[in-house]
Design a protein around this motif. Structure first.
Motif, mmCIF file in Angstrom:
data_model
loop_
_atom_site.group_PDB
_atom_site.id
_atom_site.type_symbol
_atom_site.label_atom_id
_atom_site.label_comp_id
_atom_site.label_asym_id
_atom_site.label_seq_id
_atom_site.Cartn_x
_atom_site.Cartn_y
_atom_site.Cartn_z
ATOM 1 N N TYR A 66 -7.727 2.268 7.181
ATOM 2 C CA TYR A 66 -6.639 2.594 6.264
ATOM 3 C C TYR A 66 -7.049 2.306 4.824
ATOM 4 N N SER A 67 -6.295 2.869 3.870
ATOM 5 C CA SER A 67 -6.559 2.687 2.445
ATOM 6 C C SER A 67 -6.505 1.211 2.078
ATOM 7 N N ALA A 70 -3.045 -0.106 0.733
ATOM 8 C CA ALA A 70 -1.893 0.554 1.347
ATOM 9 C C ALA A 70 -1.004 -0.441 2.086
ATOM 10 N N VAL A 84 2.380 0.713 7.232
ATOM 11 C CA VAL A 84 1.831 1.747 6.356
ATOM 12 C C VAL A 84 2.412 3.102 6.724
ATOM 13 N N ARG A 85 2.326 4.039 5.785
ATOM 14 C CA ARG A 85 2.662 5.430 6.097
ATOM 15 C C ARG A 85 1.469 6.041 6.835
ATOM 16 N N ASP A 88 -1.491 7.041 4.791
ATOM 17 C CA ASP A 88 -2.407 6.009 4.308
ATOM 18 C C ASP A 88 -3.514 5.704 5.294
#
Length: 94
Positions: A66-67, A70, A84-85, A88
């Motif tokens: 993931y980012s 994020a 997280v979304r 992301d």
């Protein structure tokens, strides 16, 4: 307590950071870099999010990247999790 994400949100838990370098040096907790790999604990239903149809592409148990900045870090029952979304999440590790 169970955390059930809404919309296109995903609940993840960081994998442990490496404690030694490739050459065998042991890292202190301050020198460890925050891992960007995590395990998916729960997945939201998807559906209409911000006027767009979203289908969830990750599943519980998958390892993902993931980012770096994020999500929202939360402590639940003494365990740190990140919400997280789905957007992301950069990749699924197989």
């Amino acid at each position: 307590m169970a955390v059930k994400p809404l919309g296109d949100r995903v609940v993840i838990k960081n994998c442990e950071a490496e404690e030694t370098t490739k050459s065998g040096l042991i890292l202190t907790s301050a020198a460890k870099e925050k891992p960007q790999m995590a395990e998916v604990l729960a997945v939201g239903p998807g559906g209409m999010v911000d006027g767009k149809e979203v289908t969830m592409q990750v599943k519980v148990g998958q390892k993902v990247i993931y980012s770096k900045y994020a999500g929202t870090e939360v402590k639940v029952d003494g365990e740190e999790i990140i919400i997280v979304r789905q957007s992301d999440i950069l990749a699924v590790v197989e």
